[in-house]
Scaffold this active site. Structure first.
Site, PDB file in Angstrom:
ATOM      1  N   TRP A 240       0.644  -1.013   0.308  1.00  0.00           N
ATOM      2  CA  TRP A 240       0.098  -0.043  -0.008  1.00  0.00           C
ATOM      3  C   TRP A 240       0.951   1.102  -0.042  1.00  0.00           C
ATOM      4  CZ3 TRP A 240      -0.288   3.937   3.653  1.00  0.00           C
ATOM      5  CH2 TRP A 240      -1.063   5.063   3.054  1.00  0.00           C
TER       6      TRP A 240
ATOM      7  N   GLU B   4      -2.960  -2.703  -2.759  1.00  0.00           N
ATOM      8  CA  GLU B   4      -4.186  -2.249  -2.064  1.00  0.00           C
ATOM      9  C   GLU B   4      -4.440  -0.819  -2.415  1.00  0.00           C
ATOM     10  OE1 GLU B   4      -3.660  -1.738   2.245  1.00  0.00           O
ATOM     11  OE2 GLU B   4      -5.610  -1.208   2.679  1.00  0.00           O
TER      12      GLU B   4
ATOM     13  N   LYS C  55      -6.866   2.786  -3.053  1.00  0.00           N
ATOM     14  CA  LYS C  55      -7.524   3.562  -1.875  1.00  0.00           C
ATOM     15  C   LYS C  55      -8.209   4.699  -2.607  1.00  0.00           C
ATOM     16  CE  LYS C  55      -6.348   6.010   2.525  1.00  0.00           C
ATOM     17  NZ  LYS C  55      -5.564   5.888   3.704  1.00  0.00           N
TER      18      LYS C  55
ATOM     19  N   ASP D 294      -9.669  -2.880   0.928  1.00  0.00           N
ATOM     20  CA  ASP D 294      -9.896  -2.259   2.283  1.00  0.00           C
ATOM     21  C   ASP D 294     -11.125  -1.730   2.391  1.00  0.00           C
ATOM     22  OD1 ASP D 294      -9.913  -0.222   4.493  1.00  0.00           O
ATOM     23  OD2 ASP D 294      -7.660  -0.838   4.561  1.00  0.00           O
TER      24      ASP D 294
ATOM     25  N   HIS E 250     -11.802   1.964   2.061  1.00  0.00           N
ATOM     26  CA  HIS E 250     -11.049   2.577   1.169  1.00  0.00           C
ATOM     27  C   HIS E 250     -12.057   2.871  -0.251  1.00  0.00           C
ATOM     28  CE1 HIS E 250      -6.801   1.676   2.394  1.00  0.00           C
ATOM     29  NE2 HIS E 250      -7.430   2.337   3.190  1.00  0.00           N
TER      30      HIS E 250
ATOM     31  N   HIS F 152      -8.638  -6.138   3.937  1.00  0.00           N
ATOM     32  CA  HIS F 152      -8.579  -5.286   5.243  1.00  0.00           C
ATOM     33  C   HIS F 152      -9.729  -5.061   5.649  1.00  0.00           C
ATOM     34  CE1 HIS F 152      -4.076  -3.846   5.020  1.00  0.00           C
ATOM     35  NE2 HIS F 152      -4.083  -4.993   5.298  1.00  0.00           N
TER      36      HIS F 152
ATOM     37  N   ASP G   2     -12.143   7.289   6.101  1.00  0.00           N
ATOM     38  CA  ASP G   2     -11.561   5.970   6.365  1.00  0.00           C
ATOM     39  C   ASP G   2     -10.676   6.104   7.681  1.00  0.00           C
ATOM     40  OD1 ASP G   2      -9.907   3.810   5.738  1.00  0.00           O
ATOM     41  OD2 ASP G   2      -8.214   4.672   5.095  1.00  0.00           O
TER      42      ASP G   2
ATOM     43  N   ASP H 234     -10.760   3.945  10.255  1.00  0.00           N
ATOM     44  CA  ASP H 234     -10.157   2.735  10.959  1.00  0.00           C
ATOM     45  C   ASP H 234     -10.678   2.534  12.399  1.00  0.00           C
ATOM     46  OD1 ASP H 234      -8.391   1.811   8.732  1.00  0.00           O
ATOM     47  OD2 ASP H 234      -7.813   3.788   8.860  1.00  0.00           O
TER      48      ASP H 234
ATOM     49  N   ASP I 293      -7.469  -4.143   9.675  1.00  0.00           N
ATOM     50  CA  ASP I 293      -6.789  -2.795   9.514  1.00  0.00           C
ATOM     51  C   ASP I 293      -7.785  -1.843  10.465  1.00  0.00           C
ATOM     52  OD1 ASP I 293      -5.228  -0.895   9.079  1.00  0.00           O
ATOM     53  OD2 ASP I 293      -5.701  -0.972   6.857  1.00  0.00           O
TER      54      ASP I 293
HETATM   55  C1  LIG Z   1      -0.830   0.586   8.101  1.00  0.00           C
HETATM   56  C2  LIG Z   1      -1.680  -0.166   6.861  1.00  0.00           C
HETATM   57  O1  LIG Z   1      -0.788  -0.538   6.102  1.00  0.00           O
HETATM   58  C3  LIG Z   1      -2.501   0.797   6.220  1.00  0.00           C
HETATM   59  O2  LIG Z   1      -3.609   1.111   7.054  1.00  0.00           O
HETATM   60  C4  LIG Z   1      -3.023   0.594   4.878  1.00  0.00           C
HETATM   61  O3  LIG Z   1      -3.202  -0.587   4.717  1.00  0.00           O
HETATM   62  C5  LIG Z   1      -4.313   1.261   4.766  1.00  0.00           C
HETATM   63  O4  LIG Z   1      -5.217   0.977   4.729  1.00  0.00           O
HETATM   64  C6  LIG Z   1      -4.091   2.782   4.538  1.00  0.00           C
HETATM   65  O5  LIG Z   1      -5.046   3.574   4.666  1.00  0.00           O
HETATM   66 MN   LIG Z   2      -5.605  -1.112   4.763  1.00  0.00          MN
END
Ligand SMILES: C[C@H](O)[C@H](O)[C@@H](O)C(=O)CO
Ligand SMILES: [Mn+2]
Length: 417
Positions: free
Chosen positions: A184, A225, A227, A258, A261, A285, A293, A295, A325
């Site tokens: 990523w 990955e 985004k 993800d 994303h 993820h 995003d 998380d 993630d």
């Molecule tokens: C830390 C991770 O690699 C990171 O979150 C990545 O996977 C991501 O989702 C960035 O938005």
């Molecule tokens: Mn991710």
């Protein structure tokens, strides 16, 4: 009634629909979730010359007790793993290497810097996955890495990605299970670009260079990955979904989706079946975007259940590599792992306890009334009794009992840091 008595009663409800619950639990035990190490220390890592978190991602909160050494992080992971049913994997980033106080540039990282992780994984019967870290570094300060206009910068990150794949192959060879290496990158622009194509061409070329180094898939599997946007890359991200989907399909790599994303109403659950028509494997993820995003820790919400259903009803438990993630520093971090991972497993169990074949048949017959009725009724079937039994059977605390463990761990270990 005991957990077992509840289970025996609940089991009968599912058996009426032809679901063999004992078999379901056996199968569930064999599904690994890749638990991301970075929830434990707010994506700090252990580099000798540690830099501030960058790359357009952010961790908020200052709950005490975060891991500050590899030993602490491993200890915290052990605690979380003791509260999560099943055998799982741990997902590392390159910044979690151990270089004995020496500054080792990322393009010079070697398997030996991860030997302690491998020894630990062996001791605990865990698989390991890996990620090159293309952020939190002076060479990523302008938000560009593999698509950078400066060849020297690109080459540095290409070397880092190659080194990372070799480290992952070492994990795979040592642990007898291939490591997933996920690339990523944060590359993108805050404002409207005047040229979207050139950076994407450069990223494509960089990826070609990275993957020119062949590694047996017995040891390492590559993923990319995408985004939609990040902080500071709101207008344009080089590695968009279409970019990586095209790249992965053409080059036989895995797309990693993800859940944070995509556009707010765009869901990963709806992508799994489509992508599996063209790709043997996919990686996830699983995260929880709240408005962006963000998380957040994964909860058992509609989308998580739908992801579980899509994996199970399409017989894709061996095809979808499930990773997590999320990173929340406003709550106990070991609890965050425990809550999110238990929920992911719950979603899979829930999906395995639904008469999926019959529901498919109803759809084929156009019987949408019965389809909706049953899908709704199954939401209140005694799923909890089966989950409790699964926890008891696998030797982890039942229901919220795990919280007591976390509270004592916080008192005895985390609060002393
Ligand atoms: C830390 C991770 O690699 C990171 O979150 C990545 O996977 C991501 O989702 C960035 O938005
Ligand atoms: Mn991710």
């Amino acid at each position: 009634m005991s957990v077992n008595e509840n289970y025996q009663r609940a089991k009968k409800d599912y058996e009426k629909w032809g679901i063999d619950v004992d078999q379901v639990l056996e199968k569930l035990k064999s599904v690994p979730i890749s638990i991301h190490c970075w929830q434990g220390d707010d994506i700090g890592g252990f580099e000798t010359n540690q830099q501030e978190l960058s790359g357009g991602i952010d961790v908020t909160g200052n709950y005490p007790g975060k891991a500050t050494t590899p030993k602490e992080l491993r200890g915290d992971l052990e605690k979380a793993l003791s509260l999560i049913p099943g055998k799982h994997r741990v997902n590392l980033h390159a910044i979690y290497g151990e270089t004995a106080g020496k500054v080792v540039e990322r393009d010079q990282l070697e398997p030996k810097h991860f030997q302690n992780w491998v020894n630990w994984a062996k001791e605990h019967g865990l698989g390991l996955d890996f990620n090159p870290t293309l952020f939190s570094h002076p060479k990523a300060d302008d938000g560009l890495t593999l698509s950078h206009p400066d060849k020297e910068v690109r080459d540095f990150w290409i070397r880092h990605c190659i080194a990372s794949r070799k480290i992952a192959a070492y994990f795979g060879a040592e642990l007898g299970t291939p490591a997933l290496t996920n690339i990523w990158i944060p590359d993108g622009y805050k404002d409207i670009p005047s040229d979207r194509l050139t950076p994407r061409k450069r990223l494509k070329d960089s990826l070609d260079e990275i993957f020119k180094v062949e590694i047996d898939e017995k040891y390492n599997i590559d993923a990319v990955e995408s985004k939609l946007f990040g902080i500071g890359s709101e207008a344009y991200v080089v590695g968009s979904h279409e970019f990586y989907m095209g790249y992965a399909l053409k080059n036989n790599k895995l797309c990693l989706l993800d859940t944070g994303h995509y556009h707010p109403t765009e869901v990963v659950s709806n992508k799994i079946s489509a992508m599996l028509l063209y790709s043997d494997k996919l990686a996830l993820h699983v995260s929880r975007p709240v408005r962006w995003d963000s998380d957040h820790v994964v909860i058992l919400d509609d989308e998580l259940r739908e992801i579980g259903l899509e994996i199970v009803r399409n017989d894709a438990l061996d095809k979808v590599m499930i990773g997590l993630d999320f990173f929340d520093a406003s709550i106990n971090r070991v609890a965050a792992w425990t809550i999110g991972t238990r929920n992911m497993i719950k979603a899979l169990l829930y999906a395995m306890l639904v008469p999926n074949d019959y529901l498919k048949q109803l759809q084929e017959e156009g019987n949408f009334t019965e389809r909706l009725a049953l899908m709704e009724e199954f939401k209140t079937y005694p799923f909890g009794a089966i989950w409790d039994y699964y926890c008891e059977q696998t030797g982890v605390p039942v229901r919220e009992a795990w919280l007591e463990d976390i509270q004592s761990y916080e008192k005895e270990v985390l609060s002393k840091r």
